[in-house]
Design an enzyme around this catalytic site. Structure first.
Site, short mmCIF file in Angstrom:
data_model
loop_
_atom_site.label_atom_id
_atom_site.label_comp_id
_atom_site.label_asym_id
_atom_site.label_seq_id
_atom_site.Cartn_x
_atom_site.Cartn_y
_atom_site.Cartn_z
N LYS A 117 0.82 -1.06 0.00
CA LYS A 117 0.13 0.07 -0.10
C LYS A 117 0.72 1.29 0.23
CE LYS A 117 -1.85 1.64 3.90
NZ LYS A 117 -1.77 3.19 4.18
N ASN A 118 1.90 1.32 0.95
CA ASN A 118 2.66 2.42 1.06
C ASN A 118 3.66 2.87 0.07
OD1 ASN A 118 1.33 3.16 3.44
ND2 ASN A 118 3.01 2.28 4.83
N CYS B 47 -4.15 13.66 12.36
CA CYS B 47 -5.05 12.29 12.21
C CYS B 47 -4.80 11.58 13.45
CB CYS B 47 -4.51 11.59 10.78
SG CYS B 47 -2.72 10.67 11.57
N ARG C 215 0.33 15.42 12.45
CA ARG C 215 1.39 15.18 11.38
C ARG C 215 1.80 16.38 10.33
NH1 ARG C 215 -0.76 9.29 9.41
NH2 ARG C 215 1.16 9.02 8.64
N ASP D 53 4.81 0.87 11.72
CA ASP D 53 3.77 0.39 11.17
C ASP D 53 3.71 -1.14 11.66
OD1 ASP D 53 2.51 2.61 9.93
OD2 ASP D 53 3.28 1.84 8.05
N ARG E 44 -8.71 -0.48 4.50
CA ARG E 44 -7.81 0.70 3.86
C ARG E 44 -6.39 0.16 3.74
NH1 ARG E 44 -6.09 4.45 7.61
NH2 ARG E 44 -4.70 4.98 6.06
C1 UD1 Z 1 5.27 7.60 8.45
C2 UD1 Z 1 6.25 6.48 8.70
C3 UD1 Z 1 6.11 5.38 7.80
C4 UD1 Z 1 4.81 4.88 8.02
C5 UD1 Z 1 3.66 5.88 7.97
C6 UD1 Z 1 2.35 5.51 8.19
C7 UD1 Z 1 8.56 6.68 9.36
C8 UD1 Z 1 9.85 7.53 9.26
N1 UD1 Z 1 7.60 7.06 8.68
O1 UD1 Z 1 5.34 8.04 7.22
O2 UD1 Z 1 6.95 4.46 7.90
O3 UD1 Z 1 4.66 3.97 6.91
O4 UD1 Z 1 3.93 6.92 8.86
O5 UD1 Z 1 2.01 5.11 9.47
O6 UD1 Z 1 8.71 5.91 10.01
N2 UD1 Z 1 7.36 15.27 10.29
C9 UD1 Z 1 7.55 16.45 10.31
N3 UD1 Z 1 7.28 17.34 9.26
C10 UD1 Z 1 6.85 16.92 8.11
C11 UD1 Z 1 6.71 15.45 7.89
C12 UD1 Z 1 7.05 14.70 9.00
O7 UD1 Z 1 7.70 16.96 11.57
O8 UD1 Z 1 6.65 17.89 7.23
C13 UD1 Z 1 7.37 14.11 11.22
C14 UD1 Z 1 6.25 13.38 11.72
O9 UD1 Z 1 5.43 14.14 12.70
C15 UD1 Z 1 7.09 12.17 12.06
C16 UD1 Z 1 8.15 11.90 11.43
O10 UD1 Z 1 8.59 13.41 10.86
O11 UD1 Z 1 7.24 12.26 13.64
C17 UD1 Z 1 8.14 10.84 10.47
O12 UD1 Z 1 7.21 11.49 9.56
P1 UD1 Z 1 6.80 10.96 8.04
O13 UD1 Z 1 8.03 9.96 7.69
O14 UD1 Z 1 6.87 12.13 7.20
O15 UD1 Z 1 5.40 10.18 8.16
P2 UD1 Z 1 4.88 9.51 6.79
O16 UD1 Z 1 5.44 9.61 5.54
O17 UD1 Z 1 3.40 9.48 7.04
#
Ligand code: UD1
Length: 427
Positions: free
Chosen positions: A22-23, A123, A128, A313, A405
């Site tokens: 999915k991701n 969320c 996030r 995850d 999902r």
């Molecule tokens: C994250 C997980 C990913 C998982 C997905 C869904 C990590 C590094 N990432 O990806 O493995 O599949 O959730 O559960 O494990 N952040 C910021 N600013 C930003 C973007 C992120 O501060 O613009 C912070 C987030 O709050 C979080 C960290 O960075 O603490 C990692 O976030 P990110 O990897 O971007 O989240 P996803 O891409 O959703």
């Protein structure tokens, strides 16, 4: 609303086909926006999130066709064609439902010179933000404006000039957006401390197959030499390492033995190590990952971290497994501040878990019991399924739409390897 009913205590055994990730798929789909030629993605999982993303792309004028898929098959082949983009706006109603919608920002900016995407907001698993997505695009030369809950990114007429960005924390989504923005840049883009999850590698491989010039794939330093245009491609989505890890936990908690066809240990080494530490036998075989457990489980101490660390995850599913270990396990959630919503539900099933901030202590118990449970996110819901498979009596998991999902035909797959599980309508 549907719910899933599990009568626990059955040993799982057999072969299980792991679906497309999915991701990965959610990062590959927006690549269609980068070219006017068709993009064909094979092994796309049949999931609600994929349907939502398809719907979002349709709103931009992307045509999508699905071929060669019988209802009994896992996966689908989708051809996407963005010959003409008719809108550059991703509206609130769609972005709110699916955070991954933010991934249209980079490619739309690269192709059209402009994109407007609703801010996703919080969320269930925490606040996030998308500040890092925007900072990376700015570093490549985009102008960012915020107004009325939307972010607008604009590129100079000649395209993004390119630049250098060092992520202060590893972000999967921001790395993906930056990559898709950079491939059509007028100059070269450099990313440091980039995420290097296998799904990022999958994205880079697709982009290069479309004519991009990305170097450093699989490392945290990526160089993207901008090219004038990308062409179409046919690409197979990688196997879902989180689905594989989830079914490994499911089999292990029942003392079962499964072959997870398509799963690759290299993509999930930290999960495999955690399972081994817990006393579960895991071995890569030709067709996939062989997982076997004899019922006795050891406690584990682990913290989630960006790849190659233990995936956030997988935290909830591993926690469910460790509820049955002989002793106390310590889990630390380093990525998200609020990702323990499954804990009270697992405790209602007889688990003994204490949380303090980002740390959870899981005291193993001999037996859990079935109950009515529900969770507020996808992986948390899966942890309740894992627990239910080993619990005495009946577990009824509500809010099944979370599972839809991210797990392709979950109950069918589990039934195939011996679970007593069914989906019933109404709630
Ligand atoms: C994250 C997980 C990913 C998982 C997905 C869904 C990590 C590094 N990432 O990806 O493995 O599949 O959730 O559960 O494990 N952040 C910021 N600013 C930003 C973007 C992120 O501060 O613009 C912070 C987030 O709050 C979080 C960290 O960075 O603490 C990692 O976030 P990110 O990897 O971007 O989240 P996803 O891409 O959703």
């Amino acid at each position: 609303m549907d719910r899933i009913i599990i009568r626990g205590g059955r040993r799982l055994a057999g072969r299980l086909t792991i679906s497309g990730a999915k991701n990965a798929a959610l990062a590959l789909l927006p690549c269609t926006l980068l070219t006017d030629e068709p993009l064909t993605l094979r092994n796309l999982p049949r999931l609600a999130d994929i349907d939502s993303f398809q719907h979002l792309l349709n709103q931009f004028g992307v045509t999508t066709t699905i071929a060669g898929s019988r209802p009994e098959d896992f996966g689908r082949v989708m051809t996407l064609s963005a010959t003409r983009i008719t809108s550059t706006v991703a509206p609130y109603e769609l972005v709110r439902k699916m955070r991954a919608s933010i991934l249209v920002l980079g490619p739309m900016l690269a192709r059209m010179g402009e994109a407007r995407v609703s801010l996703p907001g919080g969320c269930a698993i925490g606040n996030r933000p998308i500040d890092l997505h925007l900072k990376a695009l700015e570093a490549f030369g985009a102008t960012i404006e915020m107004a009325e809950g939307y972010v607008r990114a604009i590129a100079p007429d000649a395209g993004l000039p390119g630049g250098r960005y060092t992520f202060p924390v590893v972000s999967v989504g921001a790395t993906e957006n930056a990559l898709m923005a950079g491939v059509l840049a007028a100059g070269t883009c450099h990313l440091h401390n980039a995420a290097r999850e296998p799904e990022i590698v999958d994205l880079c491989n697709l982009l290069n197959a479309m004519g991009a010039a990305i170097e450093g794939i699989g490392t945290s330093d990526l160089t993207i030499h901008g090219v004038p245009r990308l062409h179409g491609a046919t690409y197979r989505v990688m196997a879902d390492r989180i689905e594989a890890g989830s079914y490994a936990c499911a089999a292990a908690i029942t003392g079962g033995e499964v072959l997870l066809c398509g799963a690759r240990e290299d993509d999930m080494a930290a999960s495999v190590q955690a399972l081994r530490d817990a006393g579960v036998h895991c071995e890569q075989q030709g067709e996939g990952l062989h997982v076997a457990a004899d019922g006795a489980l050891r406690p584990v101490t682990i913290a989630t971290a960006p790849f190659p660390g233990f995936a956030t995850d997988m935290q909830a599913q591993l926690m469910a497994l460790l509820c049955r270990a002989e002793g106390a396990s310590v889990l630390t959630e380093s990525i998200f501040e609020n990702r323990y919503m499954h804990v009270p539900e697992l405790n209602r099933m007889g688990a003994h878990i204490e949380t303090k901030g980002r740390v959870a202590i899981v005291h193993g118990v001999q037996q859990m019991t079935g109950a009515d449970v529900m969770a507020t996110d996808l992986r948390a819901s899966m942890s309740l399924i894992v627990a239910g498979l080993a619990a005495a009596g009946e577990t009824r998991v509500h809010r099944v739409y979370h599972l839809d999902r991210g797990y392709e035909r979950l109950e069918e797959k589990l039934a195939l390897i011996g679970a007593d599980i069914e989906r019933v309508g109404g709630d």
